[in-house]
Structures are given as C-alpha cells and as structure tokens.
Design a protein around this motif. Structure first.
Motif, PDB file in Angstrom:
ATOM      1  N   SER A  66      77.444  91.651  76.954  1.00 44.42           N
ATOM      2  CA  SER A  66      75.949  91.968  76.923  1.00 44.42           C
ATOM      3  C   SER A  66      75.320  92.256  78.267  1.00 44.42           C
ATOM      4  O   SER A  66      74.157  92.553  78.405  1.00 44.42           O
ATOM      5  CB  SER A  66      75.137  91.525  75.790  1.00 44.42           C
ATOM      6  OG  SER A  66      75.086  90.354  75.840  1.00 44.42           O
ATOM      7  N   TYR A  89      69.826  95.839  79.706  1.00 45.51           N
ATOM      8  CA  TYR A  89      69.198  96.853  79.114  1.00 45.51           C
ATOM      9  C   TYR A  89      70.015  98.131  79.324  1.00 45.51           C
ATOM     10  O   TYR A  89      70.039  98.963  78.614  1.00 45.51           O
ATOM     11  CB  TYR A  89      67.553  97.013  79.434  1.00 45.51           C
ATOM     12  CG  TYR A  89      67.567  97.349  81.119  1.00 45.51           C
ATOM     13  CD1 TYR A  89      67.546  98.856  81.407  1.00 45.51           C
ATOM     14  CD2 TYR A  89      67.357  96.556  81.903  1.00 45.51           C
ATOM     15  CE1 TYR A  89      67.324  99.338  82.486  1.00 45.51           C
ATOM     16  CE2 TYR A  89      67.222  97.034  83.299  1.00 45.51           C
ATOM     17  CZ  TYR A  89      67.126  98.290  83.606  1.00 45.51           C
ATOM     18  OH  TYR A  89      66.890  98.675  85.100  1.00 45.51           O
ATOM     19  N   ALA A  92      72.511  97.877  76.723  1.00 42.50           N
ATOM     20  CA  ALA A  92      72.208  98.374  75.711  1.00 42.50           C
ATOM     21  C   ALA A  92      72.191  99.784  75.469  1.00 42.50           C
ATOM     22  O   ALA A  92      72.656 100.532  74.368  1.00 42.50           O
ATOM     23  CB  ALA A  92      70.700  97.695  75.453  1.00 42.50           C
ATOM     24  N   ARG A  93      71.831 100.498  76.665  1.00 42.32           N
ATOM     25  CA  ARG A  93      71.744 102.023  76.673  1.00 42.32           C
ATOM     26  C   ARG A  93      73.254 102.571  76.429  1.00 42.32           C
ATOM     27  O   ARG A  93      73.312 103.659  76.014  1.00 42.32           O
ATOM     28  CB  ARG A  93      71.347 102.477  77.833  1.00 42.32           C
ATOM     29  CG  ARG A  93      69.809 102.354  77.784  1.00 42.32           C
ATOM     30  CD  ARG A  93      68.892 102.584  78.804  1.00 42.32           C
ATOM     31  NE  ARG A  93      67.493 102.000  78.541  1.00 42.32           N
ATOM     32  CZ  ARG A  93      66.542 102.101  79.520  1.00 42.32           C
ATOM     33  NH1 ARG A  93      66.614 102.838  80.647  1.00 42.32           N
ATOM     34  NH2 ARG A  93      65.334 101.614  79.226  1.00 42.32           N
ATOM     35  N   ALA A  97      74.760  96.708  70.922  1.00 42.49           N
ATOM     36  CA  ALA A  97      73.759  95.874  70.408  1.00 42.49           C
ATOM     37  C   ALA A  97      74.181  94.519  69.779  1.00 42.49           C
ATOM     38  O   ALA A  97      75.353  94.556  69.646  1.00 42.49           O
ATOM     39  CB  ALA A  97      72.838  96.655  69.071  1.00 42.49           C
ATOM     40  N   ARG A  98      73.210  93.684  69.971  1.00 40.38           N
ATOM     41  CA  ARG A  98      73.600  92.114  69.499  1.00 40.38           C
ATOM     42  C   ARG A  98      72.381  91.453  68.685  1.00 40.38           C
ATOM     43  O   ARG A  98      71.387  91.715  68.763  1.00 40.38           O
ATOM     44  CB  ARG A  98      74.107  91.598  70.760  1.00 40.38           C
ATOM     45  CG  ARG A  98      73.006  91.231  71.726  1.00 40.38           C
ATOM     46  CD  ARG A  98      73.405  90.124  72.665  1.00 40.38           C
ATOM     47  NE  ARG A  98      73.695  88.857  72.041  1.00 40.38           N
ATOM     48  CZ  ARG A  98      74.090  87.845  72.914  1.00 40.38           C
ATOM     49  NH1 ARG A  98      74.221  88.072  74.235  1.00 40.38           N
ATOM     50  NH2 ARG A  98      74.381  86.772  72.227  1.00 40.38           N
ATOM     51  N   ASN A 121      65.603 103.221  72.478  1.00 39.59           N
ATOM     52  CA  ASN A 121      66.627 104.172  73.414  1.00 39.59           C
ATOM     53  C   ASN A 121      66.849 105.363  72.788  1.00 39.59           C
ATOM     54  O   ASN A 121      67.504 106.462  73.284  1.00 39.59           O
ATOM     55  CB  ASN A 121      68.032 103.415  73.352  1.00 39.59           C
ATOM     56  CG  ASN A 121      67.871 102.382  74.399  1.00 39.59           C
ATOM     57  OD1 ASN A 121      67.184 102.238  75.275  1.00 39.59           O
ATOM     58  ND2 ASN A 121      68.775 101.110  74.059  1.00 39.59           N
ATOM     59  N   ALA A 181      69.205  95.212  65.631  1.00 40.02           N
ATOM     60  CA  ALA A 181      70.211  95.553  66.309  1.00 40.02           C
ATOM     61  C   ALA A 181      71.001  97.167  65.497  1.00 40.02           C
ATOM     62  O   ALA A 181      71.623  97.716  66.459  1.00 40.02           O
ATOM     63  CB  ALA A 181      71.351  94.579  66.246  1.00 40.02           C
ATOM     64  N   PRO A 186      74.356 101.326  67.290  1.00 44.08           N
ATOM     65  CA  PRO A 186      75.350 101.144  68.373  1.00 44.08           C
ATOM     66  C   PRO A 186      76.682 101.324  67.953  1.00 44.08           C
ATOM     67  O   PRO A 186      77.013 101.882  66.860  1.00 44.08           O
ATOM     68  CB  PRO A 186      75.229  99.372  68.308  1.00 44.08           C
ATOM     69  CG  PRO A 186      74.840  99.054  67.032  1.00 44.08           C
ATOM     70  CD  PRO A 186      74.241 100.228  66.468  1.00 44.08           C
TER      71      PRO A 186
ATOM     72  N   ILE B 224      67.529  92.665  76.077  1.00 41.90           N
ATOM     73  CA  ILE B 224      68.806  93.021  75.431  1.00 41.90           C
ATOM     74  C   ILE B 224      69.070  93.881  74.731  1.00 41.90           C
ATOM     75  O   ILE B 224      69.993  94.740  74.324  1.00 41.90           O
ATOM     76  CB  ILE B 224      69.560  91.360  75.051  1.00 41.90           C
ATOM     77  CG1 ILE B 224      70.569  91.141  76.096  1.00 41.90           C
ATOM     78  CG2 ILE B 224      70.144  91.813  73.811  1.00 41.90           C
ATOM     79  CD1 ILE B 224      71.131  89.637  75.953  1.00 41.90           C
ATOM     80  N   ILE B 225      67.978  94.393  74.069  1.00 45.18           N
ATOM     81  CA  ILE B 225      67.790  95.553  73.045  1.00 45.18           C
ATOM     82  C   ILE B 225      67.482  96.782  73.978  1.00 45.18           C
ATOM     83  O   ILE B 225      67.365  97.869  73.145  1.00 45.18           O
ATOM     84  CB  ILE B 225      67.047  95.446  71.982  1.00 45.18           C
ATOM     85  CG1 ILE B 225      65.406  95.314  72.462  1.00 45.18           C
ATOM     86  CG2 ILE B 225      67.360  94.150  71.107  1.00 45.18           C
ATOM     87  CD1 ILE B 225      64.622  95.180  71.080  1.00 45.18           C
ATOM     88  N   GLY B 226      67.189  96.577  75.365  1.00 49.16           N
ATOM     89  CA  GLY B 226      67.389  97.863  75.878  1.00 49.16           C
ATOM     90  C   GLY B 226      65.892  98.088  76.567  1.00 49.16           C
ATOM     91  O   GLY B 226      65.459  99.097  77.207  1.00 49.16           O
TER      92      GLY B 226
END
Ligand SMILES: Nc1ncnc2c1ncn2[C@@H]1O[C@H](COP(=O)(O)OP(=O)(O)OP(=O)(O)O)[C@@H](O)[C@H]1O
Ligand SMILES: [Mg+2]
Lengths: 271, 358
Positions: A66, A89, A92-93, A97-98, A121, A181, A186, B224-226
């Motif tokens: 990640s 980030y 993530a895009r 996801a986690r 996103n 998540a 994702p 971490i989620i963007g």
C-alpha cells in the motif's frame, strides 16, 4: 501456471492472470530485516492469504503493497507494469484498498461519514462546486451515498449508520473498516487480520462477508490471518512467512504438508 | 412534543443530508434569519452595533475560519491575529491604491490575499504536528505583526504608524468612515456572515470536509484510503485564512475604522478566537457562533451586572471575566471538547426523546 491463463476453482469462481507481483522485495528498518528477498504473485479474483508467526513481516508486506514503506530492494508490478515508488494515497487511487491490524477508523465521525470518506476517489467536484453545493456537489453526494448505502446493506450495518464510530464495539468497528475499504470499489482489497480478536460468531460473519465480496464483486483479496482453520478454508493460495523469509507458497493442502511450515508453526527441528 | 423526527420521513438522501433535518430547527433558523435581516436593522442603535452585533458578526466569521482549521482539520493555529492583520492591511492598501474599488471586492480580495499567506504559513504542517505546529504559527503571528509595524509601505508612511479606513459607500450608503450608519455597517457584515456560514456548512458536509476530518482523526488512515494530505491540509489553511482575512478586513474597515496592528491584531486576538471555538465547540459551525456570542456578550454582561448594577470597579469586572473564561476553557477542554454546541446537541437529544426516554 504461466501467469496468464485463467482457471476455474472447484466452487465455480474464475481466477484470472497475475494482477500483482512482488519481485525480490527486501525491507529493512535500520538493522532489522523485516522482509528478506520475497517474491510472490497475486492472481485476479483470488483470495491470497499471507500467514506466519508473530513478527514474521506480514504487515510489513501489506505496508509495502500500500505504499506505506518503500522497500530497499525489489519491485512491485501491478497490472503488468513496474510501479514507481508511490505515496499511499496514490496507491489507493490505483484501486488498492485496505484495512488495518489495529483498527484505523475516524473516531470523531459517524459510520456513514467514515464510509463516505472511502468514496473520495470517486468524487470529483471541485472545492468551489462543493462550497456552492447546489448542482454538481449535491448530485455527486447523493450518487455516492447510494453506493455507500449498498455497502451498508451488504454488511448489515444499517442500524448504526449515524452512530459515531468511537462508540461502537470492536467487532462492529472491524466491519465498518471493511465497509470503508469496500465502498471504494477496489480491485485489490488488503485485509490485515480482519478476524483478530473476534468471537466465533463474528468470525463466521466476517468469513461470509469476505467470501461474498470476492464472489459477488470479483474483488481480489490479499489477507493476513492467524486462524489456520479460517485460512485453509477460504483462501485459494497461501504465502507462508517466517522471520522475514518466505518458507512456503501454494494451495492450502501443499502448504499444510510443507515440512518447513510445520517446523515454523510447531517450532521443532525436522529430520 | 413537536420536536420530533418521528413522522417526518426522509424520502431521499438529499433530504436526509440537509442542514436542519428536524422541521422545528429549520423554522427556528428561518426565524433567526428573518429577525437578523428584517427586524434588527430598524431597531439598531450605535451601542447595539458597536458593543455587540458588529463584533459578534465579525468574530463569528473568524471563529468559523479557525474552526475549519482546528476543529475540522485538526491543525492547531495561534496565528489568527496575524492573519486578521493581513486581511486588514490588504484592505487598507487596496482602498488607498484603488479608491474606485467597491467594498465587497476589497473585502473578498483581502480574504484571497490572506488565503495565499495562510497557505504559505501552512506548509510546515506537512512536516510537523500538534505542539510544534502551534509554535510555528505563533512565529507567524509575531512575524506578521512585526512586518506591519516595521515596513512603512504597509501603512503608507503615516507618521503614527496607524492605518485608517477612508470613507467608501455602495449604492449611496456609507459603509466605512465616521459617517456610516450603524444599520448599514451591520447589514454589510451580516451579509458576509450569512453567505460565509452557508459556504462553510457546505464545505464541511461534503467530500472535502470529510477529508479534513479524516486528517484530524487519523492522518495515516486518511492517506491510505486516498486523501492527499498536502491538498487536504493546505486547502484547510487556505479556506480558514480566507475567512480569518475577511474578518480582519471587516474588523478594520467597518468596525474600528482605524487600527494599530499590535493593539488590534496581537497575540491576544489569536487566543480570543481560539477560546471562542473551544467554548463554542470544535468542529461545529453553530459552535463558532455560540462561542463568538459568548465571548462578546460576557464582558458586556459582567460590566452591566457588576459595574453598573453593583457599582463595583470596572477593573474588577474585567478580572471576573478572566476567571470565568479561564475556568470555562479548562472545563471544556477536560470535560466537553465539543463545547457549547455539544451541550446544546445533548439537550436536543433529551428533548427529542422527552417525555419517553426509551
Ligand atoms: N516501523 C517499524 N520500525 C521498525 N521495525 C519495524 C517497523 N515495523 C515493523 N518492524 C519490525 O519488522 C518485523 C516484522 O513486523 P510485522 O509487523 O510486519 O510483523 P507481522 O508478521 O505483521 O506480525 P504480527 O503477526 O504480530 O502482526 C518485526 O520485527 C517488527 O518489529
Ligand atoms: Mg501484523
């Protein structure tokens, strides 16, 4: 296996070609080697487990995926391309996801707001649009709320929608974190010990959700889990780590009978 | 019995999302707006405007601004006074350099200028947090006051070092200067408050607001989620400073008319606005209003009671104010970090269930 052909599992799910590949990853923290020259791949649509004793480097591996840590050596390949060093980030895009081993929710926000944050996103309205609200921002909010509600229904958390997450019990928090998540839609979902600390009933629910996510949405899942029973039940392939090294990789039955794995788990010398 | 959600069914997500989901709250809001716009201007007195309403409205803007940064995004700032000064001095330079410019444009441009300065001083927030960030913004506070004191260009080389707002009118009504009518000043500020509060409400309930709160609650998970932390933090600094800059501009042009930077925009001002949001409620637009009202009304009320009522010394009333504010700050920080707004919400929750609490 050549990494491209797809296979069909006994329960009828299709597992595609390789979507992500870790090549010779080494991660050091000062003198500590958390991951030592590990390679493995993840195929599209599969449930891939990472197991190993405490401190084996499993969470570190997810953190490399990640983008939280950049490994000193090795490459991450995603969808056939070598990935540049990335910020979390940005990862993530890319559709990864986690969830976290220690729940990492936004305690001051409601369950719904936590989940809606996971949609960010998919939300493109500019700050100006959002300030004015009418029109673009409102339409986007409602459309994404729809998606959030689908996930809320799916995970059966309708009744706690407007509850601040700080007030929820542990098991529900884990579920909300999965929702956050999941709502990002994702391609790969990374789950770090999604069942840790749960009672049997909660574990069963969580297992069911993970299998359903994989089955219904075709989401590829990489999961870390300590409960061997669960791992052997739900995963298609398993990577076994010990002291930062990979000591086994294959379908559950292969791994179960691998002497190195038995040693690592039972801690006895093998003759 | 009419303070209820029951029977008031929401049939769309947009309805579920509105600012005042309970009908009674909605009507009260319309009532307050109607009184503010249609009644108060006709009963305005100099005292009411200068002692209560103008400072209340202007501090409410500053408090909303600071609340966006501290309450929503979790980035502590002690630079509010300095940023208000940026707004004030930008207005002064604009008004003197471009005498034809209307006051709405002057005020908005002052906000924009402050947003840019605020973003620049927000850059350290990408590396440092909490206490260290507070110290960095404190440095900004002192630097800005020093700058406006020491560089004569900012006060147009006036001998006193003060700046004073020339008279400006819109539609034939003087807004600034000694001739301005208190009702006109009040309406001018109220219009800004009304629009800015509405914009802030929209920002905080949408995607960017959730990004700010996610950074506040757990920045690692947010990333971490963007959430791009750079974008989220700098946008919070920009929006916050925009509000604070407009407050500073109005404070100078409309309210005081003339200021000396150290006296009007010193560190006390930073603390005053910070206290407003702590007492009113962190992370709440309503709380920003409540805190501003409280901090403006308290000294007025105490002077009324102790000095005018009991005939005590006014200095004593000031001391009592310090004790009360200090006590309340401690109370809210320790017991109820969401301030008056939270107490209000609790009261409403009780009311919603009353008389059957189950
Ligand atoms: N940020 C860090 N700084 C220093 N050392 C770290 C850091 N993160 C992990 N480590 C070390 O790396 C090793 C692997 O840790 P990791 O958290 O990946 O283990 P794990 O397999 O997830 O264990 P567990 O089952 O307990 O969660 C450990 O020795 C740990 O102390
Ligand atoms: Mg771990």
């Amino acid at each position: 296996m050549d990494g491209q052909t797809s296979t069909v599992t006994p329960d009828g799910r299709t597992i595609g070609g390789v979507v992500m590949e870790m090549r010779n990853i080494t991660l050091r923290f000062g003198g500590v080697i958390a991951i030592k020259d590990i390679s493995f791949d993840v195929r599209h649509g599969e449930i891939r487990a990472i197991i190993g004793p405490n401190g084996a480097g499993k969470s570190s591996m997810l953190n490399v995926i990640s983008g939280f840590y950049n490994p000193q050596e090795g490459e991450v390949w995603y969808k056939g391309e070598k990935r540049k060093p990335m910020k979390p980030y940005q990862v993530a895009r890319q559709g990864i996801a986690r969830t976290f081993q220690n729940i990492a929710l936004f305690d001051g926000m409601t369950v719904l707001d936590n989940i809606m944050t996971g949609r960010l996103n998919h939300m493109k309205a500019s700050i100006l649009d959002q300030a004015i609200w009418w029109g673009r921002a409102e339409r986007e909010e409602v459309a994404n709320r729809q998606k959030a509600e689908e996930v809320i229904d799916f995970l059966e958390i309708q009744s706690i929608r407007k509850t601040p997450v700080g007030r929820l019990p542990y098991g529900l928090k884990k579920r909300v974190e999965l929702a956050r998540a999941l709502v990002a839609e994702p391609e790969i979902l990374l789950l770090d010990e999604p069942m840790a600390g749960m009672n049997v009933e909660e574990k069963e629910d969580m297992c069911r959700f993970i299998l359903d996510v994989n089955d219904e949405f075709g989401t590829t899942i990489v999961l870390i889990e300590h409960d061997m029973g669960v791992v052997m039940d739900i995963s298609d392939r398993v990577v076994v780590m010990d002291y930062g090294k990979k000591i086994g990789d294959g379908v559950p039955d292969e791994v179960r009978n691998n002497p190195d794995v038995i040693d690592a788990y039972l801690g006895v010398a093998h003759d | 019995m009419f303070y209820r959600e029951a029977g008031d069914y929401k049939t769309s997500y947009a309805q579920d999302n509105q600012t005042f989901p309970i009908a009674f709250d909605r009507y009260r809001y319309y009532f307050v707006v109607a009184v503010g716009f249609a009644l108060l201007p006709f009963v305005m007195t100099d005292y009411l405007a200068n002692a209560i309403l103008l400072p209340f409205l202007i501090y409410a803007i500053a408090a909303i601004g600071l609340n966006i940064l501290v309450g929503y995004c979790g980035q502590v700032s002690l630079g509010t006074g300095g940023f208000m000064a940026v707004g004030a001095y930008t207005s002064y330079k604009l008004m003197t350099a471009f005498p034809w410019m209307d006051m709405v444009s002057v005020t908005l441009l002052s906000g924009l200028m402050t947003a840019i300065v605020g973003m620049a001083f927000g850059l350290p927030s990408l590396r440092i947090k909490g206490f260290y960030l507070a110290v960095a913004t404190l440095a900004a506070q002192f630097f800005l006051v020093w700058l406006f004191n020491r560089v004569p260009w900012f006060f147009n080389y006036s001998a006193s070092g003060q700046i004073s707002a020339p008279e400006r009118s819109m539609f034939g009504w003087a807004i600034t200067g000694p001739a301005a009518n208190p009702s006109v000043k009040y309406l001018f500020c109220l219009l800004f408050v009304f629009v800015l509060a509405w914009l802030a409400r929209n920002l905080t309930r949408g995607s960017i607001g959730r990004q700010w709160m996610s950074i506040r609650d757990m920045d690692i998970a947010a990333e971490i989620i963007g959430v791009n932390p750079l974008r989220a933090k700098l946008s919070a600094f920009a929006v916050s400073s925009f509000y604070v800059g407009i407050a500073g501009s109005l404070f100078f042009t409309v309210y005081l008319g003339a200021v000396e930077v150290g006296a009007s925009f010193g560190i006390q001002k930073s603390f005053l606005v910070l206290f407003m949001i702590i007492i009113g409620g962190l992370g709440s637009i309503f709380g920003s209003f409540a805190g501003a009202a409280f901090m403006v009304l308290l000294p007025v009320a105490l002077t009324r009671i102790f000095a005018d009522g009991f005939g005590w010394d006014t200095a004593l009333a000031r001391h009592i104010e310090f004790v009360i504010v200090g006590g309340l700050i401690m109370f809210f920080l320790i017991v109820e970090p969401h301030g008056l707004a939270r107490l209000w919400a609790l009261a409403k929750e009780k009311l919603r269930l009353w008389p059957f609490p189950y």
